[in-house]
Design a protein around this motif. Structure first.
Motif, PDB file in Angstrom:
ATOM      1  N   TRP A   1       1.104  -1.308   0.060  1.00 45.70           N
ATOM      2  CA  TRP A   1       0.086   0.157   0.332  1.00 45.70           C
ATOM      3  C   TRP A   1       0.510   1.267  -0.152  1.00 45.70           C
ATOM      4  O   TRP A   1       1.751   1.219   1.056  1.00 45.70           O
ATOM      5  CB  TRP A   1      -0.688   0.015   1.007  1.00 45.70           C
ATOM      6  N   VAL A   2       0.710   2.001  -0.974  1.00 45.02           N
ATOM      7  CA  VAL A   2       1.643   3.253  -1.157  1.00 45.02           C
ATOM      8  C   VAL A   2       0.517   4.213  -0.852  1.00 45.02           C
ATOM      9  O   VAL A   2      -0.902   4.924  -1.529  1.00 45.02           O
ATOM     10  CB  VAL A   2       1.692   3.177  -2.549  1.00 45.02           C
ATOM     11  N   ASN A   3       0.933   5.390   0.251  1.00 41.95           N
ATOM     12  CA  ASN A   3       0.458   6.335   0.176  1.00 41.95           C
ATOM     13  C   ASN A   3       1.737   7.653  -0.524  1.00 41.95           C
ATOM     14  O   ASN A   3       2.519   7.997  -0.380  1.00 41.95           O
ATOM     15  CB  ASN A   3       0.298   7.198   1.816  1.00 41.95           C
ATOM     16  N   VAL A   4       0.712   8.207  -1.309  1.00 44.01           N
ATOM     17  CA  VAL A   4       1.704   9.038  -2.642  1.00 44.01           C
ATOM     18  C   VAL A   4       1.280  10.567  -2.026  1.00 44.01           C
ATOM     19  O   VAL A   4       0.233  11.462  -2.373  1.00 44.01           O
ATOM     20  CB  VAL A   4       1.594   9.262  -4.036  1.00 44.01           C
ATOM     21  N   GLY A   5       2.587  11.316  -1.844  1.00 45.00           N
ATOM     22  CA  GLY A   5       2.334  12.442  -1.178  1.00 45.00           C
ATOM     23  C   GLY A   5       2.675  14.107  -1.868  1.00 45.00           C
ATOM     24  O   GLY A   5       3.941  13.075  -2.597  1.00 45.00           O
ATOM     25  N   THR A   6       2.204  14.803  -1.725  1.00 44.14           N
ATOM     26  CA  THR A   6       2.669  16.161  -2.937  1.00 44.14           C
ATOM     27  C   THR A   6       3.768  17.415  -1.594  1.00 44.14           C
ATOM     28  O   THR A   6       3.959  18.504  -2.312  1.00 44.14           O
ATOM     29  CB  THR A   6       1.915  16.793  -3.074  1.00 44.14           C
TER      30      THR A   6
END
Length: 694
Positions: free
Chosen positions: A244-249
């Motif tokens: 599970w990957v949380n792509v932050g900005t």
């Protein structure tokens, strides 16, 4: 002897059939046998029909007549035949070659090829220049014969190994087995390399129509002023083989790391492990989930309270991050999946990660996280001690368990949870006119005058830090934690001596290095604009004292109470009004004397950029004169007075050295007190502890 055309024809037929199947020696012997059968003139006739020289046929005749034994199997010539090898003709050739290609520490340090590519052609040219003419092919053969081969670099050096490395690996493995045996979730977490968004080159290849490659920029760094980046934070479930990957900005902070774990638990974890009571996290020793970060532990405590899980964290030893399971079970497959494809948008990043699959069954989910995660957030030591953290007996710095607090998040965690609101409340408190010394309209006007120049000063500081200009345009700093107006406000508070930088950082929940450079830059702009900030006589040591002062208007601080007690008429021999007049009368003389002495110590004026005395004094100028009065009254030794003022003996000695000459020049002589005290506590106990009113 002449031979008929029929005999020539028969020879030609036999030679055409047999010669192609024979080696060099066999052909020579066959021709010699035919020549001997023909008799006189046979050598010339056979040579003409076979198309070889008469010498070759004659040599075969000699070999038949001599009766030589056949050569060993696999050979057509006797040993020693042919041209000698280059290393035999030139014995110094091989040592010269080895001096060029052996490791630098063993080779010639002055070799021209020490810092260039050691190709076969370059090696051959250098050997020829040294007097050993040789071809590139011969150099290649010599290298292979000497055990050399083309090799890439091997990334195996991990630096100095930590003495507890192996023990930590064993302990981590035990924790992993115990949690999986109890059907408790075990996850490996880490932040993947930040990826820039745009038509930028991405290593790798993919199938495309011939002659139609994907067009990307011809550089590997982003040159635009508002470059965006994707920050993939991954959670790999070791038992379920899912990612599970949380792509932050925004920023890769500890808050972002724990938020990623929280989102994984809400989407997958609590459904995959409905009976879970514990969670094991394996992580690197550094990065946003490093074991030294207080914010990481505080956010984990908040997560434990929300989920009811006892969260155990086991960190890999320093320098062993590649042992983390997520590196080669999740991140490597993501990299392979988007190889050769420019990451032109956040959607491309998320979809490429979510499409990652393996034959062994790996499945990955990904979501975009557009929340703000500002830098500079801090947790005090007192807040850390209040967290429900149990450090393990085996290397507790790397292994600890965060227990869920009962019922709800406690006060410390609630403060961490709502940091923006708490920080804004503190800034509103600090902007009170009683603290800033100016109205809110005057403060706003000052901010409007100073803030436009802060950007250029920041660029100047970063230019010095980088040692050169930017490689790409400046971005928007991804939502800084302090606005320009906030930086001006904090500078005014500090320059007025209201409190120290450490107290400001503690009240705002920030690192001291976050506000330190800002105060320095604002102070420089104020000096260039000839704007002076008048210091206050107060110096608060806690946020509660500041709140009480703003609420009641009475400047009651622990330091002020202490000074009020030491200024009691029974100790000074004069009433408080007379003492205040004396201090006001001598303060300017004392300041001038101190500046002259420091000028003499420096050997010149202050250098530009110095602090100019803008820091919290251990003992104020007024307290220096009060200490001189008490010492002249012979109330006790210097150590007794130092204990009473709560400073060191050296600090008190410096204070008396500043204040005594001022009293002497003013002709002030005070009579000794009737009582002499033996300790600071005894001196303070002799006077009442009434609270000053202003």
């Amino acid at each position: 002897m002449a031979f008929s055309e029929g005999e020539h024809g028969q020879l030609a037929v036999r030679f055409e059939v047999l010669l192609p199947h024979l080696d060099e020696r066999q052909r020579r012997l066959l021709l010699a046998a035919e020549a001997r059968l023909l008799g006189h003139g046979g050598v010339r006739a056979v040579a003409r029909v076979a198309g070889v020289s008469e010498t070759t046929v004659r040599r075969g005749v000699f070999e038949l007549e001599a009766g030589e034994a056949p050569p060993p199997a696999g050979r057509t010539r006797r040993s020693g035949g042919g041209r000698k090898r280059a290393e035999e003709v030139d014995p110094a050739l091989l040592p010269a070659l080895m001096a060029l290609v052996e490791p630098d520490e063993r080779g010639d340090p002055m070799s021209p090829l020490r810092w260039t590519t050691k190709s076969l052609r370059n090696l051959a040219e250098e050997l020829t220049r040294q007097g050993h003419p040789v071809s590139a092919m011969t150099v290649g053969r010599l290298l292979k014969d000497s055990g050399f081969s083309l090799q890439a670099q091997a990334r195996t050096l991990e630096g100095k190994q930590h003495p507890e490395r192996d023990a930590q690996f064993r302990y981590l493995n035990e924790q992993d087995k115990q949690h999986q045996a109890d059907d408790e979730p075990v996850i490996s977490v880490d932040t993947k390399k930040k990826e820039m968004i745009g038509r930028l080159p991405n290593p790798g290849r993919q199938w495309r129509p011939k002659g139609d490659p994907v067009r990307v920029d011809d550089h590997s760094f982003f040159s635009g002023p508002t470059g965006e980046a994707a920050i993939p934070y991954g959670i790999y479930d070791l038992s379920a083989d899912t990612g599970w990957v949380n792509v932050g900005t925004d920023h890769d902070t500890s808050v972002f790391a724990v938020t990623s774990i929280r989102r994984w638990w809400e989407v997958r974890g609590r459904h995959d492990y409905p009976q879970a009571t514990r969670l094991l996290i394996t992580a690197d020793a550094g990065g946003s989930n490093g074991y030294r970060f207080r914010v990481w532990k505080a956010e984990l405590a908040r997560l434990a309270s929300e989920t009811g899980l006892a969260i155990t964290v086991c960190h890999f030893p320093p320098g062993t991050s590649k042992w983390n399971k997520i590196e080669h079970r999740l991140f490597s497959h993501i990299t392979m999946n988007w190889r050769g494809r420019p990451l032109t948008s956040y959607e491309v990043v998320v979809q490429s990660i979510a499409a990652t699959r393996t034959r062994s069954g790996l499945r990955v989910e990904a979501e975009l996280d557009t929340s703000r995660y500002p830098l500079g957030i801090a947790i005090s030591k007192a807040q850390l001690k209040g967290l429900p953290i149990e450090y393990h007996d085996t290397h507790g710095a790397w292994n600890y368990t965060v227990r869920p607090v009962a019922d709800h998040v406690d006060g410390e965690l609630a403060q961490v949870a709502d940091q923006d609101t708490a920080r804004r409340r503190v800034l509103d408190l600090l902007s009170e006119p009683a603290l800033t010394g100016m109205s809110r309209e005057e403060l706003a006007a000052l901010c409007g005058k100073i803030t436009p120049e802060l950007g250029s000063l920041r660029e100047e500081r970063l230019h010095r830090k980088r040692g050169g200009p930017r490689r790409h345009g400046a971005g928007d700093n991804k939502h800084p934690v302090l606005a320009p107006a906030d930086r001006v406000l904090l500078s005014v508070i500090y320059l007025r001596h209201v409190c120290s930088q450490n107290l400001l950082a503690e009240m705002l929940g920030l690192c001291q290095r976050t506000i330190g450079p800002s105060i320095k830059e604002v102070r420089r702009l104020l000096q260039e604009s000839s704007i002076s900030i008048t210091p206050t006589t107060l110096c608060f040591s806690s946020g509660q004292e500041i709140e009480d002062f703003v609420r009641t208007g009475a400047p009651v601080t622990a330091r002020l109470q202490l000074t009020h007690r030491l200024a009691d008429p029974s100790l000074t021999g004069m009433d408080r009004a007379e003492l205040a007049d004396l201090i006001d009368q001598l303060s300017l003389q004392q300041a001038a004397l101190i500046e002259r002495r420091r000028h003499h110590q420096r050997g010149g004026p202050r250098q530009p950029g110095t602090r100019g005395g803008v820091f919290r004094q251990k003992i104020t100028d007024a307290e220096r004169l009060l200490a001189a009065v008490l010492y002249q009254r012979k109330l006790g030794t210097r150590q007794v007075l130092a204990d009473a003022f709560g400073v060191s003996l050296g600090t008190l000695n410096n204070a008396l050295a500043d204040a005594h000459p001022v009293l002497h020049e003013a002709g002030i002589a005070l009579p000794p007190a009737p009582t002499r005290f033996t300790s600071g506590a005894e001196l303070l106990a002799s006077v009442s502890s009434d609270t000053p009113t202003g």
